[in-house]
Design a protein around this motif. Sequence first.
Motif, PDB file in Angstrom:
ATOM      1  N   ILE A   1      14.395  61.616  70.271  1.00  0.00           N
ATOM      2  CA  ILE A   1      13.121  60.498  70.789  1.00  0.00           C
ATOM      3  C   ILE A   1      11.444  61.271  70.849  1.00  0.00           C
ATOM      4  O   ILE A   1      10.898  60.817  70.696  1.00  0.00           O
ATOM      5  N   ARG A   2      11.424  62.925  72.019  1.00  0.00           N
ATOM      6  CA  ARG A   2      10.449  63.465  71.855  1.00  0.00           C
ATOM      7  C   ARG A   2       9.817  63.722  70.534  1.00  0.00           C
ATOM      8  O   ARG A   2       8.462  63.325  70.530  1.00  0.00           O
ATOM      9  N   ARG A   3       9.929  64.185  69.585  1.00  0.00           N
ATOM     10  CA  ARG A   3      10.207  64.539  68.299  1.00  0.00           C
ATOM     11  C   ARG A   3       9.432  63.209  67.418  1.00  0.00           C
ATOM     12  O   ARG A   3       8.321  62.765  66.804  1.00  0.00           O
ATOM     13  N   ILE A   4      10.190  62.092  67.058  1.00  0.00           N
ATOM     14  CA  ILE A   4      10.056  61.024  67.402  1.00  0.00           C
ATOM     15  C   ILE A   4       8.655  60.091  67.287  1.00  0.00           C
ATOM     16  O   ILE A   4       7.409  59.521  67.035  1.00  0.00           O
ATOM     17  N   ARG A   5       7.958  60.714  68.835  1.00  0.00           N
ATOM     18  CA  ARG A   5       7.476  60.021  69.436  1.00  0.00           C
ATOM     19  C   ARG A   5       5.760  60.799  68.625  1.00  0.00           C
ATOM     20  O   ARG A   5       4.952  60.838  68.733  1.00  0.00           O
ATOM     21  N   ARG A   6       6.573  61.925  69.109  1.00  0.00           N
ATOM     22  CA  ARG A   6       5.135  63.296  68.482  1.00  0.00           C
ATOM     23  C   ARG A   6       4.462  62.172  67.196  1.00  0.00           C
ATOM     24  O   ARG A   6       3.581  62.435  67.050  1.00  0.00           O
TER      25      ARG A   6
ATOM     26  N   MET B   1       5.258  59.570  65.826  1.00  0.00           N
ATOM     27  CA  MET B   1       4.473  58.772  65.170  1.00  0.00           C
ATOM     28  C   MET B   1       2.963  58.830  66.337  1.00  0.00           C
ATOM     29  O   MET B   1       1.726  57.783  66.324  1.00  0.00           O
ATOM     30  N   LYS B   2       2.382  59.414  67.497  1.00  0.00           N
ATOM     31  CA  LYS B   2       1.322  59.708  67.936  1.00  0.00           C
ATOM     32  C   LYS B   2       0.392  60.536  66.444  1.00  0.00           C
ATOM     33  O   LYS B   2      -0.754  60.118  66.684  1.00  0.00           O
TER      34      LYS B   2
END
Length: 143
Positions: A10-15, A17-18
């Motif tokens: 989830i953290r990787r996906i957020r990065r 997307m950012k």
Amino acid sequence: MSEEWFFEYIRRIRREMKELFAEIEERLTRPLVDYESRCLLPLYEVRDLGDEIVVRVDLPCVRSVKDIDIRGAEDRLLIEARMARAVRFSDLITYARESYNLYKLELTLPAPVDFSKARAVFRSGVLEIRLPKKVRYFRVKVE
């Protein structure tokens, strides 16, 4: 501890997307015209295909490969292309007083590439450049 992989995912996906939204915002707010050099910024696309990077650039009004200059080093790419005729945006108040006859695009590529093995094709107003990535292999000593 077994759920940690999920939270990292989830953290990787957020990065990612950012980074994607930052790139979109940068592209939408970048001017399409350089008034000082009287150049237009062409539409382009950069794709990382794993072993190579493909750059496609839309160059309408460019007639010949002789009018295109491509230069690069490591992870930088510069494309300049002269148009067959000057373009004027008379319908748009902002651009109405100037005419443009040159495209100029400077890019930072996502990885270092080997320009000595690059290939470029220009067809129907679209320039496609295939840039093989520099691959560094390291020998691992086995004990």
